[in-house]
Design an enzyme around this catalytic site. Structure first.
Site, PDB file in Angstrom:
ATOM      1  N   LYS A 121      15.138 -67.715 -25.320  1.00 31.55           N
ATOM      2  CA  LYS A 121      15.535 -68.494 -26.167  1.00 31.55           C
ATOM      3  C   LYS A 121      16.044 -69.799 -25.054  1.00 31.55           C
ATOM      4  CE  LYS A 121      17.172 -66.481 -30.190  1.00 31.55           C
ATOM      5  NZ  LYS A 121      18.325 -66.494 -31.296  1.00 31.55           N
ATOM      6  N   LYS A 204       6.347 -61.912 -32.630  1.00 30.30           N
ATOM      7  CA  LYS A 204       6.824 -61.505 -33.777  1.00 30.30           C
ATOM      8  C   LYS A 204       7.075 -62.436 -34.992  1.00 30.30           C
ATOM      9  CE  LYS A 204      11.490 -62.352 -33.014  1.00 30.30           C
ATOM     10  NZ  LYS A 204      13.005 -61.831 -33.147  1.00 30.30           N
ATOM     11  N   LYS A 207      11.679 -67.030 -37.920  1.00 30.52           N
ATOM     12  CA  LYS A 207      12.085 -68.062 -38.558  1.00 30.52           C
ATOM     13  C   LYS A 207      12.013 -69.475 -37.543  1.00 30.52           C
ATOM     14  CE  LYS A 207      16.570 -65.740 -38.478  1.00 30.52           C
ATOM     15  NZ  LYS A 207      17.581 -65.083 -39.439  1.00 30.52           N
TER      16      LYS A 207
HETATM   17  P1  TYM Z   1      18.279 -62.019 -36.550  1.00 34.91           P
HETATM   18  O1  TYM Z   1      19.154 -62.904 -37.558  1.00 34.91           O
HETATM   19  O2  TYM Z   1      17.173 -62.655 -35.667  1.00 34.91           O
HETATM   20  O3  TYM Z   1      17.454 -61.034 -37.622  1.00 34.91           O
HETATM   21  C1  TYM Z   1      17.861 -60.170 -38.572  1.00 34.91           C
HETATM   22  C2  TYM Z   1      17.566 -58.729 -38.445  1.00 34.91           C
HETATM   23  O4  TYM Z   1      15.936 -58.824 -38.950  1.00 34.91           O
HETATM   24  C3  TYM Z   1      15.024 -58.309 -37.833  1.00 34.91           C
HETATM   25  N1  TYM Z   1      13.925 -58.775 -37.562  1.00 34.91           N
HETATM   26  C4  TYM Z   1      12.833 -58.332 -37.608  1.00 34.91           C
HETATM   27  N2  TYM Z   1      12.426 -57.065 -37.988  1.00 34.91           N
HETATM   28  C5  TYM Z   1      11.044 -56.668 -38.098  1.00 34.91           C
HETATM   29  N3  TYM Z   1      10.067 -57.755 -37.815  1.00 34.91           N
HETATM   30  C6  TYM Z   1      10.553 -59.018 -37.587  1.00 34.91           C
HETATM   31  N4  TYM Z   1       9.538 -59.776 -37.297  1.00 34.91           N
HETATM   32  C7  TYM Z   1      11.918 -59.417 -37.613  1.00 34.91           C
HETATM   33  N5  TYM Z   1      12.499 -60.350 -37.457  1.00 34.91           N
HETATM   34  C8  TYM Z   1      13.778 -60.057 -37.291  1.00 34.91           C
HETATM   35  C9  TYM Z   1      16.152 -58.234 -36.439  1.00 34.91           C
HETATM   36  O5  TYM Z   1      15.845 -57.101 -35.634  1.00 34.91           O
HETATM   37  C10 TYM Z   1      17.508 -57.962 -37.164  1.00 34.91           C
HETATM   38  O6  TYM Z   1      17.843 -56.709 -37.378  1.00 34.91           O
HETATM   39  N6  TYM Z   1      21.261 -60.306 -32.985  1.00 34.91           N
HETATM   40  C11 TYM Z   1      20.967 -60.264 -34.466  1.00 34.91           C
HETATM   41  C12 TYM Z   1      21.956 -60.241 -35.335  1.00 34.91           C
HETATM   42  C13 TYM Z   1      23.488 -59.706 -34.993  1.00 34.91           C
HETATM   43  C14 TYM Z   1      23.521 -58.235 -35.184  1.00 34.91           C
HETATM   44  C15 TYM Z   1      24.588 -57.982 -34.935  1.00 34.91           C
HETATM   45  C16 TYM Z   1      22.511 -57.174 -35.572  1.00 34.91           C
HETATM   46  C17 TYM Z   1      24.280 -59.949 -34.628  1.00 34.91           C
HETATM   47  N7  TYM Z   1      25.354 -58.973 -34.446  1.00 34.91           N
HETATM   48  C18 TYM Z   1      25.335 -56.611 -34.887  1.00 34.91           C
HETATM   49  C19 TYM Z   1      22.944 -55.913 -35.475  1.00 34.91           C
HETATM   50  C20 TYM Z   1      24.481 -55.731 -35.165  1.00 34.91           C
HETATM   51  C21 TYM Z   1      19.958 -61.225 -34.816  1.00 34.91           C
HETATM   52  O7  TYM Z   1      19.688 -62.187 -34.147  1.00 34.91           O
HETATM   53  O8  TYM Z   1      18.984 -60.743 -35.783  1.00 34.91           O
END
Ligand code: TYM
Length: 346
Positions: A121, A204, A207
């Site tokens: 990032k 992957k 968004k």
């Molecule tokens: P974020 O917002 O990027 O994504 C949310 C969830 O979606 C999953 N995900 C995917 N799974 C499969 N294939 C993909 N292409 C894909 N893109 C996204 C992510 O693995 C995630 O589970 N850091 C985290 C948010 C967060 C969090 C937490 C998660 C903040 N605090 C505590 C768990 C526990 C994030 O940026 O997810």
């Protein structure tokens, strides 16, 4: 999923999603759908819209507010029931930021320096990245541990962050000579833990990808979904009989896995049905399946978004319930760390 990680702590699920742009099929299959499964199995669950994480990179305030409500609508439309699970936005519960500060003092610079997501990032311009982006994983650890959660369902890309959460819990317990925080168990299961871009099977689905053709958005209409699958990158070979035949065919594997996840079956079962067929036949079937799954979801999101005050009310209610769980944990953390808390409880 094992629940042997922390026998001293009752099983509790926590997971979060950033309200930074719309939801993709990756978020839906890799996260939301699996959250609903956990809720429906009767597991005590908290789901958080992590707005504090979102602002680690610049967010337009009006768009952030809109994206947070839209994400809440996505959770509700996917089947999260606010009567059974706690659904809330992170900034309404002060414990997240408070505990994150304490974890900033537990985590080591070297640990955070190794985080691949920060490197991706921040890119080449690391000096210009926010301090929050660097400290992001410590806030994530705080999200989870403020509730003594034991299990965290996520996609593959969050694995390294959860290892850091475990390291922070272990170091806190060790430094203060306590057995206080559980060592959490990541739950990375199913065929859709890493849904890939439709344009490049080595990246992957995200968004933040510059090309909208690389992803399916939950809000895409039927024609757009069909067009994106039609144009998805593939190879000229027919589909093989077994998963071994997908070796070295990242794009083909991705589309088969998406089909398997959407239809709740295995890769093997999809190949048993489509072996020998080319993508000309497979892609329209995949598009039909995606539309059949996503159209009711996006219609429900639109319906919910017509009443933003009701969404805010639900989030406020969720935050009250989350706060009631986090406050006693924070009081104990302050006691352990040696901080005076002499004001009456709120
Ligand atoms: P974020 O917002 O990027 O994504 C949310 C969830 O979606 C999953 N995900 C995917 N799974 C499969 N294939 C993909 N292409 C894909 N893109 C996204 C992510 O693995 C995630 O589970 N850091 C985290 C948010 C967060 C969090 C937490 C998660 C903040 N605090 C505590 C768990 C526990 C994030 O940026 O997810």
């Amino acid at each position: 999923m094992s629940d042997t990680a922390a026998p001293r702590h009752p099983m509790r699920v926590f997971s979060g999603v950033q309200p930074s742009g719309g939801l993709t099929l990756g978020n839906y299959l890799g996260a939301l759908r699996r959250f609903v499964e956990m809720q429906d199995r009767g597991v005590d669950s908290l789901f958080c819209l992590v707005d504090l994480h979102a602002i680690t990179v610049w967010q337009d305030p009006a768009k952030l507010r809109h994206a947070t409500r839209e994400l809440a609508a996505g959770f509700l439309a996917a089947g999260i029931d606010p009567a059974r699970s706690i659904l809330f936005n992170q900034s309404q519960v002060a414990a997240h930021a408070e505990l994150a500060w304490i974890f900033n003092c537990v985590a080591r610079m070297g640990w955070l320096n190794r985080m691949t997501q920060f490197k991706d990032k921040a890119g080449k311009n690391r000096e210009n990245a926010s301090v929050g982006l660097f400290a992001y994983p410590a806030l994530m650890a705080a999200d989870i541990l403020a509730y003594h959660a034991t299990h965290v369902p996520v996609g593959e890309d969050q694995k390294q962050h959860l290892e850091l959460t475990r390291d922070i819990a272990i170091k806190f317990n060790h430094d203060y000579g306590v057995d206080f925080f559980p060592v959490v168990e990541p739950v990375i299961e199913g065929v859709a833990t890493r849904v890939m871009s439709l344009r490049d099977g080595t990246r992957k689905m995200s968004k933040s990808d510059a090309s909208d053709m690389s992803r399916i958005n939950l809000t895409d209409d039927a024609d757009t979904i069909a067009q994106k699958f039609r144009k998805a990158r593939t190879d000229p070979e027919p589909l093989p009989e077994t998963p071994a035949g997908l070796e070295g065919r990242a794009e083909a594997r991705n589309l088969v896995n998406i089909y398997a996840a959407l239809s709740d079956t295995s890769t093997e079962a999809v190949l048993a049905e489509f072996a020998g067929q080319g993508f000309g036949a497979f892609k329209p079937k995949l598009a039909d399946l995606a539309v059949a799954t996503l159209a009711p979801l996006s219609a429900e999101m639109t319906r919910l978004m017509a009443d933003p005050a009701e969404i805010d009310r639900l989030l406020g209610d969720g935050a009250d319930r989350a706060d009631a769980l986090a406050q006693p944990v924070m009081a104990q953390v302050c006691e352990i760390v040696g901080m005076i808390r002499s004001r009456p409880a709120r």
